[in-house]
Design an enzyme around this catalytic site. Structure first.
Site, short mmCIF file in Angstrom:
data_model
loop_
_atom_site.label_atom_id
_atom_site.label_comp_id
_atom_site.label_asym_id
_atom_site.label_seq_id
_atom_site.Cartn_x
_atom_site.Cartn_y
_atom_site.Cartn_z
N ARG A 1 0.85 -1.34 -0.07
CA ARG A 1 0.01 -0.19 -0.05
C ARG A 1 0.85 1.41 -0.03
O ARG A 1 1.69 1.39 0.88
CB ARG A 1 -0.86 0.04 1.32
N HIS B 1 -7.72 0.78 -6.14
CA HIS B 1 -7.81 0.07 -4.98
C HIS B 1 -8.59 -1.31 -5.48
O HIS B 1 -9.56 -1.56 -5.02
CB HIS B 1 -8.57 0.80 -4.19
N GLN C 1 -10.13 -3.90 -2.90
CA GLN C 1 -11.51 -3.41 -2.39
C GLN C 1 -12.43 -3.96 -3.41
O GLN C 1 -13.66 -4.22 -3.12
CB GLN C 1 -11.33 -2.05 -2.03
N ASP D 1 -17.19 7.35 -1.27
CA ASP D 1 -16.16 7.25 -0.66
C ASP D 1 -15.74 8.58 -0.12
O ASP D 1 -16.48 9.51 -0.15
CB ASP D 1 -14.92 6.69 -1.67
N CYS E 1 -16.28 1.50 1.03
CA CYS E 1 -15.26 1.09 1.33
C CYS E 1 -14.57 0.89 2.91
O CYS E 1 -13.99 0.15 3.36
CB CYS E 1 -14.06 1.11 0.50
N ARG F 1 -13.49 -8.43 2.10
CA ARG F 1 -12.06 -8.15 1.77
C ARG F 1 -11.15 -9.26 2.10
O ARG F 1 -10.38 -9.53 1.32
CB ARG F 1 -11.50 -7.04 2.73
N1 CP Z 1 -11.03 -0.08 2.66
C1 CP Z 1 -9.94 -0.10 3.36
O1 CP Z 1 -8.90 -0.20 2.18
O2 CP Z 1 -9.67 0.04 4.58
P1 CP Z 1 -8.33 0.30 5.30
O3 CP Z 1 -7.72 1.80 4.74
O4 CP Z 1 -8.56 0.19 6.74
O5 CP Z 1 -7.32 -0.71 4.91
N1 NVA Z 2 -10.10 6.87 -1.32
C1 NVA Z 2 -9.52 6.41 -0.03
C2 NVA Z 2 -9.63 4.93 0.35
C3 NVA Z 2 -9.54 4.30 1.61
C4 NVA Z 2 -9.75 3.10 1.86
C5 NVA Z 2 -8.10 6.82 0.27
O1 NVA Z 2 -7.44 6.53 -0.41
O2 NVA Z 2 -7.90 7.24 1.39
#
Ligand code: CP
Ligand code: NVA
Length: 303
Positions: free
Chosen positions: A102, A129, A132, A219, A259, A287
């Protein structure tokens, strides 16, 4: 499938195979049927951003598959002090069997796969993502039994979630409608690609996008790394809150998915969130199953 870097790299058949396997793994876990497909394997989990769901679902997922998860915070890794990703990739490939990362830039994920020799999974970048959205597709398919022909609507920021939902939805034969403010459009290349599909619509009008939807997504308006823009974004996204009025335009019984983390009173009202909490937390649970399926498929395809 060599890696999971973005959903564009997956065919309809590959996504279907992952969703089928995810359903099977979910069933097996519910019935305490062991599935040690990663026995003897180590999976590195690199995090340059915060996470609740991705971290915990990958750690427990690897454990449930009989493997060893290693949580690797970029705060502790040399990558956080400037060691090139090319070198990190080549070193980690000699210890591990798979890597989830990530981070901010999509290029970093692509480089990790390019220079390493083990499968790489994208656990979120600023661009997309994919894990997700595999869980999201699984959740919709669980309710409706199919994806093909259903209408998915996304309302809010044209961010990583919007980008992956557009690709995942269209790949699975869904109608996809996206509404964002003009200055917050999804990725231009993805918009260009999607616009060739008669099942795709883009608008600045949330009401138009919500009409007849089977599943409505939103989101956060302030993604990780954009915190200093919060005040401006809250102003710019006025009118994009998923509320009862918008949901009144969707099909009766339409799903609402998020998400998470969710910011009530901003992208979604407290009421809509709580009315759909069962769906949203099933989505969060999925997930785990979807990512386990991705890891098993990558292990099999690269054996
Ligand atoms: N939805 C998601 O990716 O959550 P986190 O940021 O908690 O991993
Ligand atoms: N768009 C959000 C998603 C979090 C899971 C971010 O990138 O913070």
């Amino acid at each position: 499938m060599k890696n999971l870097l973005k959903l564009q790299d997956m065919s309809t058949e590959e996504i279907t195979a992952v969703l089928d396997l995810a359903d099977q793994l979910k069933y097996e876990r519910k019935h305490n049927i062991p599935h040690p497909h990663l026995a003897g394997k180590s999976v590195g989990l690199i995090f340059q951003k915060s996470s609740t769901r991705t971290r915990v679902s990958f750690e427990t997922g690897v454990y449930q598959l009989g493997g060893q998860p290693l949580f690797l915070s970029s705060r502790d890794l040399q990558i956080g002090r400037g060691e090139p990703v090319q070198d990190t990739a080549r070193v980690l490939s000699r210890y591990l069997n798979m890597i989830m990362i990530r981070t901010y830039e999509q290029k970093e994920v692509e480089d990790l796969a390019k220079y390493g020799s083990i499968p790489v999974i994208n656990g979120l970048t600023d661009y997309c993502h994919p894990c997700q959205v595999l869980a999201d597709l699984m959740t919709i398919r669980e309710k409706y039994g199919v994806l093909d022909g259903l209408k998915m609507t996304y309302i809010g920021d044209g961010d990583n979630m919007a980008n992956s939902l557009i690709v995942g939805g269209l790949r699975m034969g869904m109608k996809v409608a996206v509404a964002t403010p003009e200055a917050y459009r999804p990725d231009p290349e993805i918009l260009k690609w999607a616009s060739q599909n008669k099942d795709f619509t883009f608008t600045n009008d949330p009401k138009e996008a919500a009409a007849d939807a089977d599943a409505v997504f939103t989101d956060t308006w302030v993604s990780m790394g954009m915190e200093e823009q919060k005040e401006k974004r809250v102003r710019d996204f006025a009118g994009y809150t998923v509320d009862d009025e918008l949901m009144g335009l969707a099909k009766p019984g339409a799903m609402v998915l998020h998400c998470l983390p969710a910011y009530r009173g901003y992208e979604i009202t407290e009421k809509v969130f709580e009315d759909h909490a069962d769906e949203i937390f099933e989505e969060a649970e999925n997930r785990l199953h979807a990512q386990k399926a991705v890891m098993v498929k990558l292990m099999r395809d690269n054996a």
